[in-house]
Motif scaffolding. Sequence first.
Motif, PDB file in Angstrom:
ATOM      1  N   LEU A  70      25.688 -16.754  33.365  1.00  0.00           N
ATOM      2  CA  LEU A  70      24.629 -16.336  33.247  1.00  0.00           C
ATOM      3  C   LEU A  70      23.887 -16.420  32.802  1.00  0.00           C
ATOM      4  O   LEU A  70      22.867 -16.107  32.821  1.00  0.00           O
ATOM      5  N   LEU A  71      24.798 -17.106  31.370  1.00  0.00           N
ATOM      6  CA  LEU A  71      24.030 -17.213  30.170  1.00  0.00           C
ATOM      7  C   LEU A  71      23.132 -18.605  30.517  1.00  0.00           C
ATOM      8  O   LEU A  71      21.652 -18.732  30.193  1.00  0.00           O
ATOM      9  N   ALA A  72      23.469 -18.997  31.486  1.00  0.00           N
ATOM     10  CA  ALA A  72      22.962 -20.145  31.752  1.00  0.00           C
ATOM     11  C   ALA A  72      21.523 -19.960  32.742  1.00  0.00           C
ATOM     12  O   ALA A  72      20.177 -21.234  32.471  1.00  0.00           O
ATOM     13  N   LYS A  73      21.877 -19.319  33.926  1.00  0.00           N
ATOM     14  CA  LYS A  73      21.031 -19.052  34.428  1.00  0.00           C
ATOM     15  C   LYS A  73      19.737 -17.893  34.078  1.00  0.00           C
ATOM     16  O   LYS A  73      18.358 -18.008  34.292  1.00  0.00           O
ATOM     17  N   TYR A  74      20.277 -16.964  33.013  1.00  0.00           N
ATOM     18  CA  TYR A  74      19.601 -16.424  32.471  1.00  0.00           C
ATOM     19  C   TYR A  74      18.751 -15.885  31.601  1.00  0.00           C
ATOM     20  O   TYR A  74      18.341 -15.471  31.376  1.00  0.00           O
ATOM     21  N   GLY A  75      19.401 -16.795  30.618  1.00  0.00           N
ATOM     22  CA  GLY A  75      19.834 -16.266  30.053  1.00  0.00           C
ATOM     23  C   GLY A  75      18.518 -17.666  28.120  1.00  0.00           C
ATOM     24  O   GLY A  75      17.778 -18.362  29.152  1.00  0.00           O
ATOM     25  N   SER A  76      18.309 -16.644  27.492  1.00  0.00           N
ATOM     26  CA  SER A  76      17.001 -17.709  26.352  1.00  0.00           C
ATOM     27  C   SER A  76      17.582 -17.095  24.936  1.00  0.00           C
ATOM     28  O   SER A  76      18.002 -16.459  24.748  1.00  0.00           O
ATOM     29  N   ARG A  77      18.167 -18.597  24.270  1.00  0.00           N
ATOM     30  CA  ARG A  77      18.329 -18.552  22.777  1.00  0.00           C
ATOM     31  C   ARG A  77      17.203 -17.678  21.375  1.00  0.00           C
ATOM     32  O   ARG A  77      15.918 -18.001  22.113  1.00  0.00           O
ATOM     33  N   PRO A  78      17.634 -17.384  20.279  1.00  0.00           N
ATOM     34  CA  PRO A  78      19.425 -17.446  19.574  1.00  0.00           C
ATOM     35  C   PRO A  78      20.364 -17.085  20.119  1.00  0.00           C
ATOM     36  O   PRO A  78      20.956 -17.040  19.888  1.00  0.00           O
ATOM     37  N   TRP A  79      20.269 -15.837  21.113  1.00  0.00           N
ATOM     38  CA  TRP A  79      20.566 -14.378  21.812  1.00  0.00           C
ATOM     39  C   TRP A  79      21.944 -14.794  22.821  1.00  0.00           C
ATOM     40  O   TRP A  79      20.391 -15.779  23.341  1.00  0.00           O
ATOM     41  N   CYS A  80      21.630 -13.653  23.860  1.00  0.00           N
ATOM     42  CA  CYS A  80      21.737 -13.456  24.899  1.00  0.00           C
ATOM     43  C   CYS A  80      20.495 -13.735  25.352  1.00  0.00           C
ATOM     44  O   CYS A  80      20.168 -14.661  26.169  1.00  0.00           O
ATOM     45  N   PHE A  81      19.295 -12.947  25.587  1.00  0.00           N
ATOM     46  CA  PHE A  81      18.611 -12.698  26.115  1.00  0.00           C
ATOM     47  C   PHE A  81      17.170 -12.630  25.068  1.00  0.00           C
ATOM     48  O   PHE A  81      16.616 -11.558  25.258  1.00  0.00           O
ATOM     49  N   GLY A  82      17.019 -13.554  23.993  1.00  0.00           N
ATOM     50  CA  GLY A  82      15.859 -14.055  22.993  1.00  0.00           C
ATOM     51  C   GLY A  82      15.956 -13.899  22.443  1.00  0.00           C
ATOM     52  O   GLY A  82      16.974 -14.158  21.723  1.00  0.00           O
ATOM     53  N   ASP A  83      14.604 -13.271  21.448  1.00  0.00           N
ATOM     54  CA  ASP A  83      14.819 -13.714  19.728  1.00  0.00           C
ATOM     55  C   ASP A  83      15.449 -12.022  19.055  1.00  0.00           C
ATOM     56  O   ASP A  83      14.676 -12.743  17.679  1.00  0.00           O
ATOM     57  N   THR A  84      16.011 -11.495  19.969  1.00  0.00           N
ATOM     58  CA  THR A  84      16.242 -10.402  19.544  1.00  0.00           C
ATOM     59  C   THR A  84      17.670  -9.739  19.912  1.00  0.00           C
ATOM     60  O   THR A  84      17.703 -10.216  20.755  1.00  0.00           O
ATOM     61  N   PRO A  85      18.947  -9.383  18.937  1.00  0.00           N
ATOM     62  CA  PRO A  85      20.224  -9.080  19.462  1.00  0.00           C
ATOM     63  C   PRO A  85      19.434  -7.646  20.836  1.00  0.00           C
ATOM     64  O   PRO A  85      18.977  -6.375  20.515  1.00  0.00           O
TER      65      PRO A  85
END
Length: 214
Positions: A145-160
């Motif tokens: 899921l992280l490889a397909k849809y995630g973005s760093r540095p958090w799971c889904f963007g720049d905020t937790p």
Amino acid sequence: MQLHSFFNSSTSYRTRIALALKGVPFDYVPVNIRTGEHRDAGYVDRTNPSAAVPALVDGDFSLGQSLAIIDWLDVRFPSPKLIPDDLDRRARVLELSYLISCDMHPINNLRVLRYLDQELRVTPEQKSAWYRHWIDEGMAAAERLLAKYGSRPWCFGDTPTLADCCLVPQMANALRMGCELDEYPLSQAVFRHASEHPAFAAAQPSLQPDFVSP
């Protein structure tokens, strides 16, 4: 506000992270699930009919189940937002959160492991194999899921988000149980990043008032 919590419970851990991220003060009320305090009649009747941790008490209102608590906190204290308003982003956050909290955690929690020990009489090696199998199944799915849809540095963007609140405790418990997580670099990157965040650091088990060494 009170949080009835056990230091090593990943569901309590994820709730502590949410409270810390939002800067909500609370009184920590320890509930020792190893000795069965969560099943005491007084606790079940007054605090949490589910006979589990965590439980949040705010005046006359009490609530169990970590995801319900965090959703309630997100409405009551909307900054920072842990469950996004954007429909698609919200769905991705919940997808990963539910994978961890519904597929992974329930089959490897304390009561299941004790059932394997006490009722099914499995060997320590069999119990460890059970734990590692379901960790690997779940972490592999999370990594996809992280490889397909995630973005760093958090799971889904720049905020937790809620996803990070769920992923970090699950990984911490897996490491504590001796699981090998090198095959999940994206999840590990989130975990390392979170470890440097004050809210995640403050919520870790070793800093809780009821912490005891293994």
